[in-house]
Every structure is written in structure tokens, then in C-alpha cells.
Design a protein around this motif. Sequence first.
Motif, short mmCIF file in Angstrom:
data_model
loop_
_atom_site.label_atom_id
_atom_site.label_comp_id
_atom_site.label_asym_id
_atom_site.label_seq_id
_atom_site.Cartn_x
_atom_site.Cartn_y
_atom_site.Cartn_z
N LEU A 71 9.00 -3.48 51.57
CA LEU A 71 7.95 -2.83 50.77
C LEU A 71 8.28 -2.92 49.28
O LEU A 71 7.43 -3.26 48.45
CB LEU A 71 7.79 -1.36 51.19
CG LEU A 71 6.77 -1.04 52.28
CD1 LEU A 71 6.89 -1.89 53.52
CD2 LEU A 71 6.81 0.43 52.67
N TYR A 72 9.54 -2.63 48.97
CA TYR A 72 9.99 -2.68 47.57
C TYR A 72 9.82 -4.09 47.00
O TYR A 72 9.33 -4.29 45.89
CB TYR A 72 11.46 -2.23 47.53
CG TYR A 72 12.16 -2.50 46.22
CD1 TYR A 72 11.98 -1.66 45.13
CD2 TYR A 72 13.00 -3.62 46.08
CE1 TYR A 72 12.61 -1.92 43.92
CE2 TYR A 72 13.63 -3.88 44.89
CZ TYR A 72 13.44 -3.03 43.80
OH TYR A 72 14.06 -3.29 42.62
N THR A 73 10.21 -5.09 47.78
CA THR A 73 10.17 -6.47 47.29
C THR A 73 8.73 -6.93 47.07
O THR A 73 8.42 -7.55 46.05
CB THR A 73 10.90 -7.41 48.29
OG1 THR A 73 12.18 -6.86 48.54
CG2 THR A 73 11.04 -8.82 47.76
N GLY A 78 4.57 -8.01 42.83
CA GLY A 78 3.15 -7.84 42.50
C GLY A 78 2.21 -8.10 43.67
O GLY A 78 1.01 -8.29 43.48
N LEU A 79 2.75 -8.12 44.90
CA LEU A 79 1.89 -8.37 46.07
C LEU A 79 1.52 -7.03 46.70
O LEU A 79 2.13 -6.58 47.65
CB LEU A 79 2.61 -9.28 47.07
CG LEU A 79 3.16 -10.59 46.48
CD1 LEU A 79 3.75 -11.47 47.57
CD2 LEU A 79 2.08 -11.35 45.73
N PRO A 254 18.64 -13.05 50.77
CA PRO A 254 17.54 -12.14 50.40
C PRO A 254 17.03 -12.46 49.00
O PRO A 254 17.81 -12.88 48.13
CB PRO A 254 18.18 -10.76 50.42
CG PRO A 254 19.48 -10.90 51.12
CD PRO A 254 19.90 -12.33 51.01
N ILE A 255 15.73 -12.22 48.82
CA ILE A 255 15.12 -12.55 47.54
C ILE A 255 14.84 -11.29 46.72
O ILE A 255 14.36 -11.34 45.59
CB ILE A 255 13.82 -13.35 47.79
CG1 ILE A 255 13.45 -14.18 46.59
CG2 ILE A 255 12.68 -12.47 48.28
CD1 ILE A 255 12.52 -15.30 46.91
N THR A 256 15.20 -10.15 47.34
CA THR A 256 14.88 -8.82 46.81
C THR A 256 15.10 -8.67 45.30
O THR A 256 14.25 -8.14 44.60
CB THR A 256 15.75 -7.76 47.55
OG1 THR A 256 15.76 -8.14 48.93
CG2 THR A 256 15.20 -6.38 47.41
N HIS A 257 16.24 -9.16 44.80
CA HIS A 257 16.55 -8.90 43.39
C HIS A 257 16.42 -10.16 42.52
O HIS A 257 16.88 -10.16 41.37
CB HIS A 257 17.94 -8.28 43.27
CG HIS A 257 18.04 -6.98 44.03
ND1 HIS A 257 17.35 -5.85 43.65
CD2 HIS A 257 18.68 -6.67 45.19
CE1 HIS A 257 17.58 -4.88 44.53
NE2 HIS A 257 18.38 -5.35 45.47
#
Length: 312
Positions: A71-73, A78-79, A254-257
Motif C-alpha cells: 500500500l505504501y509503495t 502515485g498509483l 524490493p522497489i519500495t524505497h
Amino acid sequence: MVTSTEEKTSLNPRQNRSRFAPSPTGELHWGSLFNALASYLQARSQQGEWLLRIDDLDPARSHQRFIDSILYTLERFGLQWDGGVYYQSQHTEHYQAAVDVLCKNNQTYACRCSRKQLKRYHNQHPETPDYPGFCRNKTIDTRSQYALRVKTNRIPVVFSDPLQGTQQQILAQTSGDFIIMRSDKITGYHLASVVDDFNMGINQALRGYDLLQSSIQQCYLQQLLGYPTPQYVHLPVIVDTGAIKLSKQTGAKPITHNPVVETLFYLLIQLRQKPPPELRHLPRKTIIDWAVANWNIDRLKGCTKIKHQNQE
Ligand code: GLU
């Protein structure tokens, strides 16, 4: 820029409602954000809705920390989805109702074959369907553990994918009768997905080319349950240098950050949208607005895989 000579794939004239349906078994990686962005842009470019479903049916593999991170990512990039989040784990009674319909119509049977047993058989008989129907005509003692399978047949299942063309398959020769309820009583992915897509009013589903086989199986379940089939669009999968699909199982990062604008910019390049270089230095909203206004899915026509290039 999209030129006037490029025709856009025409979609259902009804309001387009699409979804992104990650399993919370890990964080989003480059390949999953690629799918999320493509389905978001496709929906938004048609003033359609974009829903978020969390496929959290398997309690042993789903974790709250991954839900939070997904959810955060999505928000960070911006999605923004429409409405609340739909959790599969809150809809088990709907899956059971669909299972009951299939059972009542004599379209299912109980199976006690183990994975190990089937694997052994396949090693010796590689040409047979995934499930060769061992339990189809057996009477199983349903007081012990069993899975439920749906009976398949020899009538070809056909659907048309705007990117990958017409798909056709005889399920009795490929998957064979497949599982709709696992022996641990967790609903099978195909059945849950079909019931949810129907209940959520999804009429377009963009997802990876690796799920093409699943779409055939899901189309078949839709026929049995009397549901309409959404328009399935299979996006190319992102592969690493060894041509292996990026996935949690193969340890995709992960692409989170990751940096937001740069990542979006390179994802748009991979989606073949040809973003102008100056976008790389503009705010997130500008890049997303540009991508929605200029989105042309036809640029991915016939493409089944794309090599991941690191943005560094
Ligand atoms: N949750 C599944 C996945 O992440 C389903 C995807 C889908 O049906 O779009 O692969």
C-alpha cells in the motif's frame, strides 16, 4: 508523443474497471510495479476505475507487513486506487457459494492425490495433462482430507488478448481437472480470482504473460458459473540477465524505497512509452499525468518479455 497515425486498442465501451491484485507474500519489485503501472495507466487513460485487491487467502504465506509495504509503495509512486482495499480473506463465503454451485451441477470431484505422487507420474509420462484424472471416477472417503477439482472437457476455451492475439486451449489436454479447493480447505487461486473479479465488476484485467494459462482456466470457470469474462491483457514479463522472470521466488529486489521519479521514468521506457528526457527531472504528478495522457498500450503488442535494465 503519440502520433495521430497510431490507433489505440479499442476496449469495452462500458466504464472500464480494472484491478491490481498482488499477493502479500513479499514486497513489490520492479516486475510487479511494472504491471501495476501499466494497469493503472490503461484504466486512467480511459477514465476508468482502478481497484486494489490483496490476494491474501493463504495465511501461511501472507503477512501484514507486506500488505503495509504494498500500500505504501503504490501510494509513494502515485498509483492511487479507487475505493477501499478488497481483501480476499474477507470473502470466503462467496467462494464457498461458488463451490456449492459447481458441486450441485456435478462439475467437481474429490481428489486425494498428493503432489509427490503426481510429480512422480509426470516424470514417467511427460505428455499427460497436469492432472490425469486419477480420482475422477473414484469414491473418496470425504471424512479424510481431500482437495476438490473441477472437471474439464475437450471443448476449446478461447479468448482474445489485444496484445497477445487469440488464445485457445483444450483444458482436458493441458491442465486437466484442476483444483478449486485445496486439501487444507483454502480456496484455489483460479476460483477465488474469478469470483472476486465478478463481484468487483472487473471488466479488464492486465497482468503478466506468465498468467496466460491461468486466464484460460479462469475463462472456463466463468463459463461454468455464468459470469462474463473480463478482457484479459497479458503484459510482457520482466526478466533478468539470465532470462528468468523477476519474482519474489528468484529474489527480485524490493522497489519500495527506489527514487520515485527516476523509477517511473525507467518503467515508462520499459513500457515503450518513449517519455521525453526532460520528464526525468519533473515532479511525480507531472510524469504520471504525462503517462496517462500519452499512454498507448499497442506499443507492447506481441511482446512477451522485456529485459530488466538497471536504472543506475
Ligand atoms: N495474486 C496473484 C499474483 O500476484 C494474481 C494476479 C492476478 O490475478 O492478476 O500473481
